[in-house]
Write an enzyme that holds these catalytic residues in place. Structure first.
Site, PDB file in Angstrom:
ATOM      1  N   SER A 139       0.858  -1.192   0.000  1.00 26.25           N
ATOM      2  CA  SER A 139       0.000   0.000   0.000  1.00 26.25           C
ATOM      3  C   SER A 139       0.892   1.240   0.000  1.00 26.25           C
ATOM      4  CB  SER A 139      -0.861   0.002   1.267  1.00 26.25           C
ATOM      5  OG  SER A 139      -1.499   1.248   1.438  1.00 26.25           O
ATOM      6  N   TYR A 149      -0.925  -1.211  10.543  1.00 26.10           N
ATOM      7  CA  TYR A 149      -1.210  -1.571   9.150  1.00 26.10           C
ATOM      8  C   TYR A 149      -0.087  -1.070   8.239  1.00 26.10           C
ATOM      9  CZ  TYR A 149      -3.542  -1.630   4.577  1.00 26.10           C
ATOM     10  OH  TYR A 149      -3.841  -1.837   3.249  1.00 26.10           O
TER      11      TYR A 149
HETATM   12  N1  LIG Z   1      -8.774  -0.846  -0.991  1.00 24.47           N
HETATM   13  C1  LIG Z   1      -7.780  -0.042  -0.752  1.00 24.47           C
HETATM   14  O1  LIG Z   1      -7.942   1.218  -0.663  1.00 24.47           O
HETATM   15  C2  LIG Z   1      -6.380  -0.599  -0.607  1.00 24.47           C
HETATM   16  C3  LIG Z   1      -5.303   0.307  -0.722  1.00 24.47           C
HETATM   17  C4  LIG Z   1      -4.003  -0.180  -0.606  1.00 24.47           C
HETATM   18  C5  LIG Z   1      -3.783  -1.535  -0.394  1.00 24.47           C
HETATM   19  N2  LIG Z   1      -4.843  -2.387  -0.271  1.00 24.47           N
HETATM   20  C6  LIG Z   1      -4.533  -3.811  -0.046  1.00 24.47           C
HETATM   21  O2  LIG Z   1      -5.093  -4.545  -1.120  1.00 24.47           O
HETATM   22  C7  LIG Z   1      -5.341  -5.897  -0.711  1.00 24.47           C
HETATM   23  C8  LIG Z   1      -6.748  -6.296  -1.145  1.00 24.47           C
HETATM   24  O3  LIG Z   1      -7.666  -5.458  -0.496  1.00 24.47           O
HETATM   25  P1  LIG Z   1      -9.059  -5.033  -1.141  1.00 24.47           P
HETATM   26  O4  LIG Z   1      -9.169  -3.570  -0.973  1.00 24.47           O
HETATM   27  O5  LIG Z   1      -9.212  -5.623  -2.486  1.00 24.47           O
HETATM   28  O6  LIG Z   1     -10.039  -5.727  -0.053  1.00 24.47           O
HETATM   29  P2  LIG Z   1     -11.475  -6.440  -0.179  1.00 24.47           P
HETATM   30  O7  LIG Z   1     -12.276  -5.864  -1.295  1.00 24.47           O
HETATM   31  O8  LIG Z   1     -12.040  -6.378   1.202  1.00 24.47           O
HETATM   32  O9  LIG Z   1     -11.114  -7.963  -0.548  1.00 24.47           O
HETATM   33  C9  LIG Z   1     -10.391  -8.758   0.363  1.00 24.47           C
HETATM   34  C10 LIG Z   1     -10.240 -10.177  -0.193  1.00 24.47           C
HETATM   35  O10 LIG Z   1      -9.383 -10.910   0.697  1.00 24.47           O
HETATM   36  C11 LIG Z   1     -10.098 -12.059   1.211  1.00 24.47           C
HETATM   37  N3  LIG Z   1      -9.687 -12.271   2.606  1.00 24.47           N
HETATM   38  C12 LIG Z   1      -9.886 -11.420   3.658  1.00 24.47           C
HETATM   39  N4  LIG Z   1      -9.421 -11.973   4.787  1.00 24.47           N
HETATM   40  C13 LIG Z   1      -8.919 -13.192   4.451  1.00 24.47           C
HETATM   41  C14 LIG Z   1      -8.333 -14.268   5.199  1.00 24.47           C
HETATM   42  N5  LIG Z   1      -8.177 -14.195   6.528  1.00 24.47           N
HETATM   43  N6  LIG Z   1      -7.927 -15.372   4.520  1.00 24.47           N
HETATM   44  C15 LIG Z   1      -8.106 -15.468   3.184  1.00 24.47           C
HETATM   45  N7  LIG Z   1      -8.661 -14.498   2.434  1.00 24.47           N
HETATM   46  C16 LIG Z   1      -9.073 -13.383   3.059  1.00 24.47           C
HETATM   47  C17 LIG Z   1     -11.583 -11.702   1.036  1.00 24.47           C
HETATM   48  O11 LIG Z   1     -12.424 -12.850   0.908  1.00 24.47           O
HETATM   49  P3  LIG Z   1     -13.086 -13.604   2.203  1.00 24.47           P
HETATM   50  O12 LIG Z   1     -13.652 -12.538   3.085  1.00 24.47           O
HETATM   51  O13 LIG Z   1     -14.103 -14.532   1.635  1.00 24.47           O
HETATM   52  O14 LIG Z   1     -11.948 -14.361   2.836  1.00 24.47           O
HETATM   53  C18 LIG Z   1     -11.538 -10.936  -0.283  1.00 24.47           C
HETATM   54  O15 LIG Z   1     -11.483 -11.835  -1.373  1.00 24.47           O
HETATM   55  C19 LIG Z   1      -5.114  -5.923   0.802  1.00 24.47           C
HETATM   56  O16 LIG Z   1      -3.859  -6.498   1.074  1.00 24.47           O
HETATM   57  C20 LIG Z   1      -5.142  -4.444   1.204  1.00 24.47           C
HETATM   58  O17 LIG Z   1      -4.357  -4.211   2.354  1.00 24.47           O
HETATM   59  C21 LIG Z   1      -6.129  -1.944  -0.371  1.00 24.47           C
END
Ligand SMILES: NC(=O)c1ccc[n+]([C@@H]2O[C@H](COP(=O)([O-])OP(=O)(O)OC[C@H]3O[C@@H](n4cnc5c(N)ncnc54)[C@H](OP(=O)(O)O)[C@@H]3O)[C@@H](O)[C@H]2O)c1
Length: 252
Positions: A139, A149
């Site tokens: 991130s 985080y």
């Molecule tokens: N969105 C942002 O603004 C942002 C910015 C920078 C970085 N990120 C990073 O991007 C990555 C993806 O985030 P996102 O924004 O796409 O989130 P998201 O839309 O909430 O999706 C999260 C995904 O991870 C899975 N997951 C969550 N907890 C898990 C666990 N304990 N074991 C296995 N799978 C798990 C979820 O499915 P289930 O719940 O079914 O397990 C879902 O498929 C993360 O590492 C986050 O830190 C996000």
């Protein structure tokens, strides 16, 4: 050429965007998350639309059993994975010191222990074959001190940068993907108040995945999608530490 990619957290957000983009390019997939119904739904959709093989693994990556299940698949003989996308993630609401330490443990396990184990398994399997790619979804938060985080994401950036140097000689590219605010389920799941985040700061998950794959082809160790975040990141990496800390203090 990527024949098979394993993506963690492929049912929503950025991981789902990687799955759709890679399937569109004809890449077979192994998709991982905790919710089997959603995994099966994504798999059926991508098989029907792009004619690729999609294997499903239900695993909680905050647990050692879940990690082992996925590591075993990464090192399975005769069924190579060419690209690992370490994407699954979630954040606890609240700041370190005010949160429940058990929640902090779970976050550490998911954001640090899981990608560390999966990267280890992938490097061991890929170096034997002399090729492979690993994308660690970090991130832009990694570049400013903002609680546990951002500390976990900084760890991932640092290890990825080193691994990209160390393993490029054996044909492995390792990238830390550093997106800014991206429209996904992430903030809603952590019940964060995002009303104050201006519209221009939001990225689309599809664009994040495409930018990362383009940077992977170029062997870049750090991928920061979009010009606006490239500029913001450059400022936060090179501005005086006291100024960065002051900005970081204002909130998440
Ligand atoms: N969105 C942002 O603004 C942002 C910015 C920078 C970085 N990120 C990073 O991007 C990555 C993806 O985030 P996102 O924004 O796409 O989130 P998201 O839309 O909430 O999706 C999260 C995904 O991870 C899975 N997951 C969550 N907890 C898990 C666990 N304990 N074991 C296995 N799978 C798990 C979820 O499915 P289930 O719940 O079914 O397990 C879902 O498929 C993360 O590492 C986050 O830190 C996000």
């Amino acid at each position: 050429m990527t024949r098979t990619a394993l993506i963690t957290g492929a049912t929503a957000g950025i991981g789902n965007a990687f799955a759709r983009e890679l399937a569109r390019r004809g890449t077979h997939l192994v998709i991982v998350a905790r919710t089997t119904d959603r995994l099966e739904q994504v798999a059926a959709e991508l098989r029907a639309k792009h004619g690729v093989d999609v294997e499903v693994i239900t695993a909680d990556l905050a647990t050692i059993d879940g990690i082992r299940k996925v590591s075993d698949r990464l090192t399975e003989a005769g069924r190579p994975i060419d690209l690992l996308v370490n994407n699954a993630g979630a954040s606890s609401a609240g700041w370190f010191g005010a949160t429940d330490i058990a929640d902090e443990d779970r976050q550490l396990d998911l954001l640090v222990r899981a990608p560390m184990h999966l990267m280890d398994a992938a490097i061991k399997a890929m170096s034997g074959r002399g090729q492979g790619g690993i994308i660690n979804v970090a991130s832009v938060a990694a570049f400013t001190p903002r609680g546990s985080y951002s500390a976990h994401k900084a760890w991932l950036v640092n290890l990825s940068q080193w691994a990209n140097l160390q393993y490029s000689d054996v044909g492995i590219t390792v990238q830390a993907l550093c997106p800014g605010f991206t429209r996904t389920e992430f903030h809603q799941r952590m019940q964060a108040n995002i009303a104050d985040v201006p519209r221009w700061m939001w990225l689309k998950a599809d664009n994040v995945a495409k930018a990362s794959l383009k940077d992977l082809e170029r062997g870049k160790a750090i991928s920061v999608p979009s010009l606006r975040y490239k500029v913001l990141t450059a400022i936060s990496r090179h501005a005086p530490a006291a100024l960065v800390a002051n900005i970081a203090k204002r909130g998440r």
